[in-house]
Design a protein around this motif. Sequence first.
Motif, PDB file in Angstrom:
ATOM      1  N   ASP A  72      40.053  37.104  38.812  1.00 54.34           N
ATOM      2  CA  ASP A  72      40.829  38.263  38.365  1.00 54.34           C
ATOM      3  C   ASP A  72      39.855  39.433  38.268  1.00 54.34           C
ATOM      4  O   ASP A  72      39.122  39.565  37.298  1.00 54.34           O
ATOM      5  CB  ASP A  72      41.470  37.951  37.010  1.00 54.34           C
ATOM      6  CG  ASP A  72      42.208  39.142  36.410  1.00 54.34           C
ATOM      7  OD1 ASP A  72      42.278  40.191  37.070  1.00 54.34           O
ATOM      8  OD2 ASP A  72      42.708  39.012  35.285  1.00 54.34           O
ATOM      9  N   ASN A 110      41.259  38.026  45.003  1.00 51.48           N
ATOM     10  CA  ASN A 110      41.725  38.558  43.726  1.00 51.48           C
ATOM     11  C   ASN A 110      43.047  37.900  43.358  1.00 51.48           C
ATOM     12  O   ASN A 110      43.927  37.732  44.205  1.00 51.48           O
ATOM     13  CB  ASN A 110      41.904  40.080  43.836  1.00 51.48           C
ATOM     14  CG  ASN A 110      42.078  40.735  42.480  1.00 51.48           C
ATOM     15  OD1 ASN A 110      41.736  40.167  41.442  1.00 51.48           O
ATOM     16  ND2 ASN A 110      42.611  41.934  42.468  1.00 51.48           N
ATOM     17  N   ASP A 112      45.905  37.119  39.796  1.00 51.01           N
ATOM     18  CA  ASP A 112      46.231  37.271  38.385  1.00 51.01           C
ATOM     19  C   ASP A 112      45.628  36.103  37.622  1.00 51.01           C
ATOM     20  O   ASP A 112      45.709  34.950  38.061  1.00 51.01           O
ATOM     21  CB  ASP A 112      47.747  37.294  38.194  1.00 51.01           C
ATOM     22  CG  ASP A 112      48.128  37.461  36.743  1.00 51.01           C
ATOM     23  OD1 ASP A 112      48.050  38.588  36.239  1.00 51.01           O
ATOM     24  OD2 ASP A 112      48.479  36.438  36.096  1.00 51.01           O
ATOM     25  N   PHE A 113      45.031  36.408  36.484  1.00 50.96           N
ATOM     26  CA  PHE A 113      44.302  35.377  35.749  1.00 50.96           C
ATOM     27  C   PHE A 113      45.144  34.140  35.486  1.00 50.96           C
ATOM     28  O   PHE A 113      44.695  33.006  35.655  1.00 50.96           O
ATOM     29  CB  PHE A 113      43.771  35.939  34.436  1.00 50.96           C
ATOM     30  CG  PHE A 113      42.907  34.977  33.690  1.00 50.96           C
ATOM     31  CD1 PHE A 113      41.576  34.820  34.018  1.00 50.96           C
ATOM     32  CD2 PHE A 113      43.425  34.216  32.661  1.00 50.96           C
ATOM     33  CE1 PHE A 113      40.776  33.907  33.333  1.00 50.96           C
ATOM     34  CE2 PHE A 113      42.627  33.314  31.975  1.00 50.96           C
ATOM     35  CZ  PHE A 113      41.312  33.160  32.309  1.00 50.96           C
ATOM     36  N   SER A 130      36.328  33.150  36.908  1.00 53.45           N
ATOM     37  CA  SER A 130      36.873  34.368  36.319  1.00 53.45           C
ATOM     38  C   SER A 130      36.652  34.382  34.819  1.00 53.45           C
ATOM     39  O   SER A 130      37.574  34.642  34.049  1.00 53.45           O
ATOM     40  CB  SER A 130      38.359  34.495  36.663  1.00 53.45           C
ATOM     41  OG  SER A 130      38.819  35.805  36.486  1.00 53.45           O
TER      42      SER A 130
END
Length: 308
Positions: A72, A110, A112-113, A130
């Motif tokens: 992320d 990349n 979303d966490f 992350s």
Amino acid sequence: MRIRTRRSGPAGFGALLAAGTLVVTGCSSSSSSSTSSSAGSSAIPTPSAVASLASLLPADVKASGKLVVATDASYAPNEFKDANGNIVGMDVDMAKAVAQTLGLTAEVQNADFTSIIPGITANKYQLGMSSFTDTKDREATVDMVTYFSAGTSTAVKAGNPANVDPNDLCGKKVAVQTGTTQADEITNVINPACQKAGKPTVPNGGDKFDLQTDVTQALVAGRDDVMLADSPVVDYAVQQTGGQLEKIGSTTDTAPYGIVVAKNSPLTKAVQGAVTSLMADGVYKSILTKWGVQAGSVNQSVINGASS
């Protein structure tokens, strides 16, 4: 710590002042780019492939020639986008070095966490790097290879105009990233303690943002009184905001970060061996020094080393 279940978990941060307004951007922090700080400005040595570790790789990973790594990119200096939109940071350099040690290349994506661990279990990614705190809950579904240590730090506007006591946040407007350890702490620890003491709680269980960048911006803009985040992230935000923020109190709840790997995968031992090799040959130290986070260095990498 990004318990996120950072970051949901936190965002990378670079700040510039334009016409008196805070503009949050990616900091130029790759080794080939200029930067307003020393972080990211040093070259790191390229590690050699270790055949004995490469032999541990699953056949499909070895055949692909790469590790797909999810992060992320909103949590500087650990993972964020530079001024050119490139994903950079301590975790990104570590991912590349781990892959090189295993005779592979790293494809950093990349994400979303909150989607990273499900993506690992669904075989969408091979690794998650992350700023994940290694926890027993996470270890129930994935393996965690430890490589760093961080805690929670507190930041306020310079001069602490809201008179924040880091040991008593009752009634204060607290900015946090959604899904982080810090967000959970407000709900599970801070607010219950405030209620027990007969004090006002943190409004709404904290002012929550999907990106750490927005957390920092809310504090700089005066929307919130204080922010909680991982120690290297707070240190970096204080540095990059040019004196607009300051750190107060001590770092608490220190715990290891872990590289996320599918549960019981042979890749877990390969990754742990790669991190150990990077510690031995000095590349690990060079990466942490490059990003100014050497205070979080550890002497040993273990598999599933959570204490809670």
